[in-house]
Design a protein around this motif. Structure first.
Motif, PDB file in Angstrom:
ATOM      1  N   VAL A  19       0.853  -1.186   0.000  1.00 28.77           N
ATOM      2  CA  VAL A  19       0.000   0.000   0.000  1.00 28.77           C
ATOM      3  C   VAL A  19       0.889   1.235   0.000  1.00 28.77           C
ATOM      4  O   VAL A  19       1.857   1.311   0.754  1.00 28.77           O
ATOM      5  N   ALA A  21       2.054   4.950   0.740  1.00 26.54           N
ATOM      6  CA  ALA A  21       1.902   5.864   1.865  1.00 26.54           C
ATOM      7  C   ALA A  21       0.908   6.949   1.487  1.00 26.54           C
ATOM      8  O   ALA A  21       0.760   7.296   0.324  1.00 26.54           O
ATOM      9  N   ARG A  25      -2.686  10.172   6.201  1.00 24.07           N
ATOM     10  CA  ARG A  25      -2.584   9.087   7.185  1.00 24.07           C
ATOM     11  C   ARG A  25      -1.253   9.184   7.924  1.00 24.07           C
ATOM     12  O   ARG A  25      -1.192   8.991   9.142  1.00 24.07           O
ATOM     13  N   ASP A  26      -0.188   9.487   7.193  1.00 25.06           N
ATOM     14  CA  ASP A  26       1.131   9.640   7.817  1.00 25.06           C
ATOM     15  C   ASP A  26       1.113  10.768   8.859  1.00 25.06           C
ATOM     16  O   ASP A  26       1.716  10.634   9.927  1.00 25.06           O
ATOM     17  N   VAL A  94      -6.437  -0.962   4.841  1.00 27.81           N
ATOM     18  CA  VAL A  94      -6.085   0.138   3.949  1.00 27.81           C
ATOM     19  C   VAL A  94      -5.943  -0.338   2.496  1.00 27.81           C
ATOM     20  O   VAL A  94      -6.309   0.381   1.568  1.00 27.81           O
ATOM     21  N   SER A  95      -5.477  -1.562   2.293  1.00 26.42           N
ATOM     22  CA  SER A  95      -5.310  -2.061   0.923  1.00 26.42           C
ATOM     23  C   SER A  95      -6.645  -2.199   0.198  1.00 26.42           C
ATOM     24  O   SER A  95      -6.704  -2.059  -1.021  1.00 26.42           O
ATOM     25  N   THR A 102      -7.624   8.659   6.896  1.00 27.39           N
ATOM     26  CA  THR A 102      -7.026   9.810   6.217  1.00 27.39           C
ATOM     27  C   THR A 102      -7.685  11.132   6.601  1.00 27.39           C
ATOM     28  O   THR A 102      -7.184  12.183   6.224  1.00 27.39           O
ATOM     29  N   THR A 133      -1.359   1.038  12.069  1.00 31.55           N
ATOM     30  CA  THR A 133      -0.180   0.368  11.509  1.00 31.55           C
ATOM     31  C   THR A 133      -0.534  -1.045  11.063  1.00 31.55           C
ATOM     32  O   THR A 133      -0.127  -1.486   9.981  1.00 31.55           O
ATOM     33  N   GLN A 136      -2.629  -0.856   7.917  1.00 29.32           N
ATOM     34  CA  GLN A 136      -1.797  -0.526   6.749  1.00 29.32           C
ATOM     35  C   GLN A 136      -1.062  -1.760   6.235  1.00 29.32           C
ATOM     36  O   GLN A 136      -0.714  -1.811   5.055  1.00 29.32           O
ATOM     37  N   SER A 137      -0.820  -2.707   7.093  1.00 28.85           N
ATOM     38  CA  SER A 137      -0.092  -3.909   6.685  1.00 28.85           C
ATOM     39  C   SER A 137      -1.001  -4.936   6.008  1.00 28.85           C
ATOM     40  O   SER A 137      -0.528  -5.946   5.497  1.00 28.85           O
TER      41      SER A 137
END
Length: 138
Positions: A19, A21, A25-26, A94-95, A102, A133, A136-137
């Motif tokens: 995914v 960045a 979100r960061d 997230v994927s 966001t 986290t 996101q993975s």
């Protein structure tokens, strides 16, 4: 290479790419990291493994009908979930849902509501960061 082979290769690569960045979100994660560091000077990083446990584990502090995140979101973050009223919830990973995590106001609203429902309290900055986290993975 013919058009069909090229499309198949493109699809295969798209599935295997991590995914990307997302600056919004960061920034949200950076805010949680700053809060975590302010609360505990030894904080170093978020953990997808801790986030996975938070997502999958049963918790005793919240509402009896929602003892886990999976009560509504399904045990598979890539799958649709369902509210207790039967409304479909888009995948939390997230994927599968790149817009997840966001928007600051939405993140604050849903963590506040869902942490109180599942845990019986607000989530800590570390818990929020770990959760995002992990998602996101996925």
């Amino acid at each position: 290479m013919n058009k069909t082979t090229m499309l198949a290769l493109t699809a295969l690569l798209a599935v295997q790419l991590p995914v990307q960045a997302n600056p919004a979100r960061d920034a949200i994660l950076a805010g949680f990291a700053a809060q975590a560091k302010a609360a505990d000077a030894t904080f170093t990083a978020f953990s997808a493994e801790r986030g996975k446990r938070l997502f999958l584990d049963q918790h005793a502090g919240g509402k009896p009908k929602t003892p886990a995140c999976t009560s509504c979101h399904s045990k598979d973050p890539l799958a649709n979930g369902k509210t207790r009223a039967g409304k479909v919830i888009k995948p939390i990973a997230v994927s599968k849902n790149p817009a997840r995590f966001t928007k600051v106001k939405k993140v604050a609203k849903w963590f506040r509501r869902n942490c109180k429902s599942v845990l019986g309290r607000e989530c800590s900055a570390v818990e929020k960061g770990d959760f995002i986290t992990y998602m996101q993975s996925q």
